[in-house]
Every structure is written in C-alpha cells, then in structure tokens.
Scaffold this active site. Structure first.
Site, PDB file in Angstrom:
ATOM      1  CG  ASP A 173       4.678 -12.595 -23.968  1.00  0.00           C
ATOM      2  OD1 ASP A 173       3.888 -13.143 -23.169  1.00  0.00           O
ATOM      3  OD2 ASP A 173       5.269 -13.218 -24.877  1.00  0.00           O
ATOM      4  CD1 TRP A 218       8.453 -17.884 -25.623  1.00  0.00           C
ATOM      5  CD2 TRP A 218       7.236 -17.955 -27.502  1.00  0.00           C
ATOM      6  NE1 TRP A 218       8.034 -19.179 -25.816  1.00  0.00           N
ATOM      7  CE2 TRP A 218       7.294 -19.244 -26.947  1.00  0.00           C
ATOM      8  CE3 TRP A 218       6.530 -17.757 -28.688  1.00  0.00           C
ATOM      9  CZ2 TRP A 218       6.667 -20.342 -27.553  1.00  0.00           C
ATOM     10  CZ3 TRP A 218       5.908 -18.840 -29.294  1.00  0.00           C
ATOM     11  CH2 TRP A 218       5.983 -20.113 -28.711  1.00  0.00           C
ATOM     12  CE  LYS A 276       3.723 -21.583 -22.818  1.00  0.00           C
ATOM     13  NZ  LYS A 276       4.071 -20.423 -23.628  1.00  0.00           N
TER      14      LYS A 276
HETATM   15  C1  PLP Z   1       4.245 -19.874 -24.966  1.00  0.00           C
HETATM   16  C2  PLP Z   1       4.578 -18.458 -25.056  1.00  0.00           C
HETATM   17  C3  PLP Z   1       4.063 -17.653 -26.073  1.00  0.00           C
HETATM   18  C4  PLP Z   1       3.184 -18.208 -27.184  1.00  0.00           C
HETATM   19  O1  PLP Z   1       1.939 -18.449 -26.685  1.00  0.00           O
HETATM   20  P1  PLP Z   1       0.773 -19.048 -27.627  1.00  0.00           P
HETATM   21  O2  PLP Z   1      -0.395 -18.931 -26.704  1.00  0.00           O
HETATM   22  O3  PLP Z   1       1.157 -20.445 -27.947  1.00  0.00           O
HETATM   23  O4  PLP Z   1       0.653 -18.212 -28.828  1.00  0.00           O
HETATM   24  C5  PLP Z   1       4.374 -16.316 -26.076  1.00  0.00           C
HETATM   25  N1  PLP Z   1       5.161 -15.786 -25.136  1.00  0.00           N
HETATM   26  C6  PLP Z   1       5.690 -16.523 -24.138  1.00  0.00           C
HETATM   27  C7  PLP Z   1       6.559 -15.874 -23.117  1.00  0.00           C
HETATM   28  C8  PLP Z   1       5.411 -17.878 -24.068  1.00  0.00           C
HETATM   29  O5  PLP Z   1       5.929 -18.618 -23.082  1.00  0.00           O
END
Ligand code: PLP
Length: 362
Positions: free
Chosen positions: A174, A107, A198
C-alpha cells in the site's frame, strides 16, 4: 481562463492533497471544454477516442515514472485503497492459504482486518507496542505464505520504510501516501496500490500497478468487479472508470515528468523534509513523535512540549495562511503533510513561524 482565481493557502492536508496550481488550471479548463471538443471532461464518453487516449496516457505515465517492467499493468478503480485492502487477499491468497502482514499503523491494521476476513493471516512484524512510532526491523517473512503486505508510508503516524524488507514471497505494498515520492524497484513488487488523493491526484481513483502473471492462481471465484486480472485484461475499462480523477491524475503525472521525474522529486522532497525536521529538532518547544531514522518525508508529526500553548500556536499558523496541520483526529498534535506539489516556500513559511513561536514561548 484569467478569471479563475484561488486564494493562496499553504496546504498541508494529509489527503485529499495539494496539487500543482497548473493542474488546477488545466483541470478547470477541461471541465468547461475538453481539448477544444466543445464537451466537458465531465460529459465525454469513457469509450470515446479522446478519453481512451487519456486512460492510455495515465497508465503509461504510472509505468514510466516508476520505471515498471513492460508487462506490468495499471488499472484505476473506485473504492479507495480501503477496497484494495479486501481485493488484495481475494486476488493473492490461495484458498486455504495464508498471508503475512507488517502492522505499522492504522491503515496497515485495517488491511490486516480485511485479510482475516478472507483467510489465515499472520502479522510478522508490528510497531503497535510503541504506538506505531517506528518501523519494525529484522523480522522473518514465512516462505509458505502467499504474499507479504506492508504500508510504505504511515500517513497518520508519520513513519516511512526507508529500506524495503527482503521477502521470499510476492510483495504487495500500500503506497497510497508516498507513491511517486521516490524511485522504487517495481519488479520487487507483485502489486503496488494506492488511493490517488495522497500524492497522485484527486480523490475517486485508486491506482493498481501489478504483474499480471502473478494473478489468477488462488482457486477462488471472484466477482469480475473484484478481480484485478479482469480489470487488467479490460484495460481498466471493464466498467466506467473514474473519468475525472484519472484525467487529473494524468495531468499531475505529466507535471511530475516536467519536474524531472521521481528521482528529482525525491531530492526536492528531502530538502523540504530536512528544513522542517531541523526546526522541530532545533527548537525546544517542539518534539518529533517518531523514531528519527524512520521519519516520513511525506507526513511530519510533532507535538508542542507544552500542550497548553496549542491555541496560541494554532492562531499563529492560521493567520499565516497555513491549512491542515492538525494531527489526525485519533492522535492529536500536529502533522505537516508535504506531498509532491507543496512548494518549498510553504515549508519556509511554517518554519519561520515556528521560529517566531519558539522565540516568544521558548
Ligand atoms: C488514506 C490511506 C488509505 C485509505 O485510502 P482511501 O482511498 O480513503 O480508502 C490507505 N492507506 C494509506 C497508507 C493511506 O494513507
């Protein structure tokens, strides 16, 4: 709602993730009749008073659970954290400026790619040399970059920053896969963002928690849809927000509050993670795949020392009602994702069968 039933599964999915059973029940009720209004949550106007109250509650719960400074703003947008990868440089990198990133996984790599589309991007730390199995330490963040971006928990590889890097410039994180899993000092971040699916709610909403005073200084003209400052000023109602995802996220955050808040959740998560990692370390048929000190409390990655036994192990956990522990398709092996709502009993079921497997095949 006694007719709503759900077969008991131990859900280790990396995302969309397990949510509390009571949240599923409340959400199911709201789909049929939202707060006695005779309308479904799926058909109410986002401009209606009841939904405005849901949005306000969801925004305030994000700030309350994380102890955010008063003036920080919360918006819920579509597009996933993946759209966030592009919105971050658009909103924080000056025209002609540059950004700094730590590359700790898939990511983070994608976030870096998006930043490069916008402007000069330096990778100041990376663990790519060892297939992202650790968190880089002791690196410098250039004071002349506009922001520093990192990924607090690497969902695919199973590593997590235990200490956040000290930065001379605004920090963007993030936090998709460990937001609300532990207390953080929000004032240290210009922006925290993450896909809801998540650890916060269902897919469809991405949360952005930010200091509005740090926005609007890039000299770049932005579409209002890509402009965080605009979404903040419009209180996340510039266009139709992801109504149902915001509602279910709100319910999940209320549950977190009932659980004692993020500090209590952190303790609970640590107990679950220790239970599983101890088994991985104790049983010679299993091997953890990351540096021990950087192990994620959310996503535990491991392999069998004898990969030929995978079908046998797979049959065992499937029979026990476990779901979602195969590793990411790019990595293989196993990944047990232990998001906030996973009961410790589910971890005990996994550990018990790992013991059983080790006894038979050790
Ligand atoms: C799953 C994930 C993403 C991507 O998320 P989407 O909502 O599918 O775009 C980005 N960063 C991390 C750390 C993730 O686990």
């Amino acid at each position: 709602m006694s007719h709503i039933t759900k077969v008991k599964v131990h859900n280790y999915s990396a995302g969309p993730c397990i949510l509390p059973q009571e949240v599923f029940e409340q959400a199911a009720q709201a789909v049929l009749d939202f707060e006695g209004s005779g309308l479904s949550i799926l058909e109410i106007s986002h401009r209606s008073k009841p939904f405005e109250a849901v949005m306000a509650k969801a925004q305030s719960l994000v700030k309350e659970l994380l102890g955010a400074p008063e003036h920080y703003q919360v918006v819920f947008l579509g597009g996933g954290a993946s759209l966030g990868f592009h919105m971050v440089p658009l909103n924080y990198m000056k025209v002609g400026g540059k950004s700094a990133y730590a590359n700790t996984g898939e990511w983070a790599t994608r976030a870096i790619k998006e930043s490069k589309l916008v402007g000069d991007t330096v990778v100041v730390a990376s663990s790519e040399d060892k297939n992202f199995s650790y968190i880089p330490k002791g690196f410098d963040i250039p004071a002349d970059a506009d922001y520093f971006h990192f990924t607090s928990n690497n969902t695919i590889f199973g590593t997590q920053w235990k200490q956040f890097p000290k930065s001379p410039i605004p920090v963007v994180c993030d936090m998709s896969s460990d937001i609300f899993s532990r207390p953080v000092n929000v004032a240290d971040f210009a922006l925290i963002y993450g896909g809801a699916q998540k650890n916060m709610g269902p897919a469809g909403a991405t949360v952005y928690l930010f200091d509005p005073e740090r926005l609007g200084a890039t000299g770049r003209k932005l579409s209002p849809m890509l402009d965080l400052k605009n979404h903040g000023a419009k209180e996340s109602m510039y266009n139709t927000p992801p109504v149902f995802a915001v509602y279910v996220s709100m319910l999940t955050m209320e549950w977190m509050k009932r659980m004692g808040g993020v500090a209590a959740i952190e303790k609970r998560n640590a107990v679950r993670a220790k239970l599983l990692y101890d088994a991985i370390d104790r049983l010679p048929v299993f091997r953890g795949t990351t540096a021990v000190e950087d192990r994620s409390v959310m996503n535990a990655t491991f392999v069998l020392t004898d990969a030929a036994l995978e079908p046998t192990f797979d049959a065992l956990w499937k029979e026990a009602g476990i779901s979602g522990i195969r590793g990411h398709r790019s990595l293989g092996g196993y990944r047990a994702s232990m998001y906030n709502a996973l009961p410790i009993e589910s971890v005990q079921v996994l550990v018990d069968l790992m013991e059983e497997f080790a006894r038979k095949h050790g």
